[in-house]
Design a protein around this motif. Structure first.
Motif, PDB file in Angstrom:
ATOM      1  N   ASN A   1      43.243  53.482  60.788  1.00 57.50           N
ATOM      2  CA  ASN A   1      43.819  54.768  60.400  1.00 57.50           C
ATOM      3  C   ASN A   1      42.745  55.692  59.831  1.00 57.50           C
ATOM      4  N   LEU A   2      41.851  55.143  59.028  1.00 59.24           N
ATOM      5  CA  LEU A   2      40.757  55.948  58.486  1.00 59.24           C
ATOM      6  C   LEU A   2      39.854  56.447  59.610  1.00 59.24           C
ATOM      7  N   SER A   3      39.578  55.573  60.584  1.00 62.12           N
ATOM      8  CA  SER A   3      38.763  55.977  61.723  1.00 62.12           C
ATOM      9  C   SER A   3      39.461  57.070  62.526  1.00 62.12           C
TER      10      SER A   3
ATOM     11  N   ASP B   1      48.122  43.194  60.206  1.00 62.91           N
ATOM     12  CA  ASP B   1      46.885  42.958  59.457  1.00 62.91           C
ATOM     13  C   ASP B   1      46.563  44.269  58.733  1.00 62.91           C
ATOM     14  N   GLU B   2      46.950  44.342  57.461  1.00 62.72           N
ATOM     15  CA  GLU B   2      46.892  45.614  56.741  1.00 62.72           C
ATOM     16  C   GLU B   2      45.474  46.162  56.639  1.00 62.72           C
ATOM     17  N   ALA B   3      44.492  45.284  56.433  1.00 57.78           N
ATOM     18  CA  ALA B   3      43.122  45.761  56.291  1.00 57.78           C
ATOM     19  C   ALA B   3      42.632  46.418  57.584  1.00 57.78           C
ATOM     20  N   ARG B   4      42.910  45.787  58.724  1.00 57.10           N
ATOM     21  CA  ARG B   4      42.496  46.368  60.004  1.00 57.10           C
ATOM     22  C   ARG B   4      43.272  47.649  60.304  1.00 57.10           C
ATOM     23  N   ALA B   5      44.554  47.645  59.993  1.00 61.39           N
ATOM     24  CA  ALA B   5      45.361  48.840  60.234  1.00 61.39           C
ATOM     25  C   ALA B   5      44.850  50.018  59.408  1.00 61.39           C
ATOM     26  N   GLN B   6      44.528  49.782  58.142  1.00 62.48           N
ATOM     27  CA  GLN B   6      44.014  50.854  57.293  1.00 62.48           C
ATOM     28  C   GLN B   6      42.653  51.331  57.777  1.00 62.48           C
ATOM     29  N   ALA B   7      41.812  50.407  58.225  1.00 65.75           N
ATOM     30  CA  ALA B   7      40.498  50.789  58.749  1.00 65.75           C
ATOM     31  C   ALA B   7      40.647  51.645  59.999  1.00 65.75           C
TER      32      ALA B   7
ATOM     33  N   THR C   1      42.722  61.045  72.083  1.00 63.30           N
ATOM     34  CA  THR C   1      41.305  60.702  71.990  1.00 63.30           C
ATOM     35  C   THR C   1      40.979  60.062  70.646  1.00 63.30           C
ATOM     36  N   ALA C   2      41.549  60.603  69.573  1.00 59.95           N
ATOM     37  CA  ALA C   2      41.303  60.041  68.242  1.00 59.95           C
ATOM     38  C   ALA C   2      41.847  58.620  68.149  1.00 59.95           C
ATOM     39  N   PHE C   3      43.014  58.364  68.753  1.00 62.10           N
ATOM     40  CA  PHE C   3      43.541  57.001  68.793  1.00 62.10           C
ATOM     41  C   PHE C   3      42.589  56.076  69.544  1.00 62.10           C
ATOM     42  N   ALA C   4      42.109  56.512  70.700  1.00 56.98           N
ATOM     43  CA  ALA C   4      41.211  55.678  71.504  1.00 56.98           C
ATOM     44  C   ALA C   4      39.935  55.349  70.744  1.00 56.98           C
ATOM     45  N   GLU C   5      39.386  56.335  70.038  1.00 56.01           N
ATOM     46  CA  GLU C   5      38.167  56.100  69.271  1.00 56.01           C
ATOM     47  C   GLU C   5      38.419  55.181  68.083  1.00 56.01           C
ATOM     48  N   ALA C   6      39.582  55.329  67.460  1.00 60.21           N
ATOM     49  CA  ALA C   6      39.911  54.467  66.321  1.00 60.21           C
ATOM     50  C   ALA C   6      40.065  53.014  66.761  1.00 60.21           C
ATOM     51  N   ILE C   7      40.724  52.820  67.895  1.00 60.58           N
ATOM     52  CA  ILE C   7      40.920  51.466  68.412  1.00 60.58           C
ATOM     53  C   ILE C   7      39.577  50.845  68.799  1.00 60.58           C
ATOM     54  N   ALA C   8      38.713  51.651  69.429  1.00 61.57           N
ATOM     55  CA  ALA C   8      37.388  51.153  69.809  1.00 61.57           C
ATOM     56  C   ALA C   8      36.572  50.736  68.588  1.00 61.57           C
ATOM     57  N   SER C   9      36.755  51.464  67.479  1.00 64.30           N
ATOM     58  CA  SER C   9      35.998  51.133  66.261  1.00 64.30           C
ATOM     59  C   SER C   9      36.379  49.774  65.699  1.00 64.30           C
ATOM     60  N   LEU C  10      37.534  49.268  66.106  1.00 58.32           N
ATOM     61  CA  LEU C  10      37.994  47.941  65.672  1.00 58.32           C
ATOM     62  C   LEU C  10      37.775  46.894  66.760  1.00 58.32           C
ATOM     63  N   GLY C  11      36.991  47.228  67.781  1.00 56.26           N
ATOM     64  CA  GLY C  11      36.601  46.240  68.775  1.00 56.26           C
ATOM     65  C   GLY C  11      37.435  46.189  70.035  1.00 56.26           C
TER      66      GLY C  11
END
Length: 243
Positions: free
Chosen positions: A79-81, A71-77, A27-37
């Motif tokens: 991961n934080l999410s 894309d390091e910036a998106r990956a870090q974002a 679930t946390a993965f799904a929410e993190a991916i959604a936060s990036l569009g």
């Protein structure tokens, strides 16, 4: 058992192996991916979650780097999410051990086997898991990718545990995990026992294909696998006969 002798170190995975998270990681993965569009219900989301499932057991930031094409910036974002979502889900749902896990860890410790918990979580999330379960004193060591170079499927974490715990031979290590990447890391480390459990992300055929030496229903079946079944009795004291 081990070609060099008995098992002296057990390297055990967390989520899915010793910790039953009730789908919190997914679930946390799904929410993190959604936060990036990458929105649920789309083909892109389905493909991303399939890659997440394939990557279970790996470092979480490495999974996000794969998803976002380095894309390091998106990956870090992302991961934080993920870490924020995981914290919130733990607050709402809690965490629990796999049934019998604490007893299994205690059996290993009582037999003199040093226990290292391994994870693909960050150091911060690892700490949250141990805090929530009260497990800081249940193992000799807990390592995440930040502690040992590369995460799984590389053997670095297991070999780091071997170095820090001072074992003489990698064949005296026993590994247990629920994912293909856990098994690959164990085999690459040279451990004699690399057991897959069926309480987590990947099924028996996948664990077997990755090279598991044993397939177990759960972590409760791990201590009987590595503990001596018929330990040698201590020598009898010498006696003298009076003529």
């Amino acid at each position: 058992m081990s070609g060099a002798g008995r098992t002296t170190v057990a390297c055990l995975d967390l989520a899915g192996t010793t910790v039953a998270d009730g789908g919190i990681v997914e679930t946390a993965f799904a929410e993190a991916i959604a936060s990036l569009g990458i929105v649920s219900g789309t083909g892109a989301h389905k493909r991303a979650m399939a890659r997440v499932a394939d990557g279970r057991g790996r470092s979480k930031i490495e999974i996000f780097r794969t998803l976002f094409a380095e894309d390091e910036a998106r990956a870090q974002a992302a991961n934080l999410s993920f870490e924020r979502s995981y914290d919130q889900l733990v607050d709402r749902r809690g965490l629990a051990p796999v049934p019998g896990a604490e007893t299994a860890l205690q059996r290993l410790a009582d037999a003199g086997i040093k226990v290292c918990l391994l994870t693909g979580f960050s150091r911060r999330t690892l700490g949250r898991v141990l805090d929530t379960l009260g497990w800081w004193n249940l193992a000799d060591m807990a390592l995440c990718p930040e502690d040992g170079g590369r995460g799984r499927p590389w053997p670095d974490l297991i070999l780091s545990a071997a170095l820090r715990l001072g074992i003489d031979d990698v064949r005296d290590i026993a590994v247990c995990g629920d994912t293909e990447n856990d098994i690959l890391a164990g085999r690459r480390s040279g451990a004699s026992i690399v057991a897959g459990v069926l309480t987590g992300a990947h099924d028996a055929p996948r664990l077997t294909a990755a090279g598991a030496t044993h397939i177990l229903p759960s972590i409760t079946d791990f201590p009987p696998l590595v503990l001596p079944q018929n330990p040698t009795p201590p020598p009898k004291p010498l006696t003298t006969t009076t003529p």
